[in-house]
Design a protein around this motif. Structure first.
Motif, PDB file in Angstrom:
ATOM      1  N   ILE A  62      -3.468   5.908   4.692  1.00 10.29           N
ATOM      2  CA  ILE A  62      -2.283   6.773   4.710  1.00 10.29           C
ATOM      3  C   ILE A  62      -1.483   6.605   3.418  1.00 10.29           C
ATOM      4  O   ILE A  62      -1.040   7.585   2.814  1.00 10.29           O
ATOM      5  N   MET A  63      -1.308   5.364   2.981  1.00 15.74           N
ATOM      6  CA  MET A  63      -0.573   5.128   1.735  1.00 15.74           C
ATOM      7  C   MET A  63      -1.300   5.739   0.547  1.00 15.74           C
ATOM      8  O   MET A  63      -0.673   6.393  -0.298  1.00 15.74           O
ATOM      9  N   LEU A  64      -2.596   5.512   0.460  1.00 19.93           N
ATOM     10  CA  LEU A  64      -3.385   6.088  -0.639  1.00 19.93           C
ATOM     11  C   LEU A  64      -3.256   7.609  -0.659  1.00 19.93           C
ATOM     12  O   LEU A  64      -3.001   8.205  -1.715  1.00 19.93           O
ATOM     13  N   ASP A  65      -3.416   8.226   0.496  1.00 20.65           N
ATOM     14  CA  ASP A  65      -3.341   9.678   0.595  1.00 20.65           C
ATOM     15  C   ASP A  65      -1.959  10.180   0.167  1.00 20.65           C
ATOM     16  O   ASP A  65      -1.848  11.153  -0.585  1.00 20.65           O
ATOM     17  N   SER A  66      -0.918   9.516   0.614  1.00 18.35           N
ATOM     18  CA  SER A  66       0.451   9.909   0.271  1.00 18.35           C
ATOM     19  C   SER A  66       0.717   9.815  -1.223  1.00 18.35           C
ATOM     20  O   SER A  66       1.500  10.589  -1.774  1.00 18.35           O
ATOM     21  N   LEU A  67       0.075   8.874  -1.864  1.00 15.69           N
ATOM     22  CA  LEU A  67       0.299   8.629  -3.298  1.00 15.69           C
ATOM     23  C   LEU A  67      -0.645   9.417  -4.204  1.00 15.69           C
ATOM     24  O   LEU A  67      -0.653   9.224  -5.411  1.00 15.69           O
ATOM     25  N   GLY A  68      -1.435  10.315  -3.623  1.00 18.57           N
ATOM     26  CA  GLY A  68      -2.297  11.165  -4.430  1.00 18.57           C
ATOM     27  C   GLY A  68      -3.671  10.604  -4.703  1.00 18.57           C
ATOM     28  O   GLY A  68      -4.344  11.010  -5.652  1.00 18.57           O
ATOM     29  N   ASP A  98       8.454   3.169  -2.880  1.00 13.99           N
ATOM     30  CA  ASP A  98       9.167   4.042  -3.820  1.00 13.99           C
ATOM     31  C   ASP A  98       8.913   5.517  -3.528  1.00 13.99           C
ATOM     32  O   ASP A  98       9.721   6.366  -3.883  1.00 13.99           O
ATOM     33  N   PHE A  99       7.802   5.820  -2.897  1.00 10.68           N
ATOM     34  CA  PHE A  99       7.480   7.203  -2.531  1.00 10.68           C
ATOM     35  C   PHE A  99       8.271   7.670  -1.316  1.00 10.68           C
ATOM     36  O   PHE A  99       8.751   8.805  -1.283  1.00 10.68           O
ATOM     37  N   ILE A 100       8.420   6.809  -0.314  1.00  9.23           N
ATOM     38  CA  ILE A 100       9.072   7.253   0.920  1.00  9.23           C
ATOM     39  C   ILE A 100      10.564   6.969   0.972  1.00  9.23           C
ATOM     40  O   ILE A 100      11.282   7.625   1.731  1.00  9.23           O
TER      41      ILE A 100
END
Length: 169
Positions: free
Chosen positions: A89-95, A142-144
């Motif tokens: 999920i983190m990888l996907d969210s970060l592109g 930092d993304f969320i």
């Protein structure tokens, strides 16, 4: 914010974090507090532990305490930890799309981990070990945890009601 029976913070929290930042800015001298909640069904003792882990996850997010997230990754719900699903999920969210978010580590997931590692100065081995996860947590945090201009923000432990003196967070 969380899936059922989990303390992993989902990317959809971004909107709430933006709203929280507005509240912080409107009340600059007010201390923050974090309380965890769990579903009212099920075992009360377990739900109390889950609620505490959720509060730890949010406190870790707000203070950028990646060590608290690593602890949750390793010992969370039922002793099984957050697992590979959270990494995906983190990888996907970060592109860095792994192609799936079901916890199965397959070649596309390993490729996504390698791409993340390359872009973030990590040893490239396709494994989301502790060093890679710590960097992943920091980037995801930092993304969320952003304001309404999509800029990351964080708090200090002294910004909380306990002012950082409570060893139990």
């Amino acid at each position: 914010t969380f899936e059922f029976d989990s303390s992993f913070i989902l990317p959809a929290v971004q909107f709430s974090m933006s709203e929280f930042k507005k509240l912080l800015d409107a009340l600059p001298k007010s201390p923050a507090a974090v309380f965890g909640h769990a579903d009212p069904s099920g075992n009360d003792d377990y739900n109390k532990l889950l609620a505490g882990r959720r509060a730890q996850a949010v406190y870790g997010l707000l203070t950028r305490r990646v060590d608290l997230w690593e602890d949750l990754h390793n010992q969370a719900e039922g002793g099984k930890g957050w697992g590979n699903t959270s990494v995906q999920i983190m990888l996907d969210s970060l592109g860095f799309p792994p192609g799936r978010t079901d916890g199965t580590i397959d070649p596309p997931t390993k490729d996504a981990i390698r791409a993340f590692q390359r872009d973030n100065g990590r040893s490239v081995d396709g494994s989301a070990g502790p060093a890679t996860r710590r960097k992943l947590y920091a980037k995801y945090m930092d993304f969320i945890c952003v304001d309404d201009k999509n800029q990351p923000y964080s708090l200090q432990k002294t910004d909380f009601l306990g002012r950082g003196t409570d060893s139990g967070l």
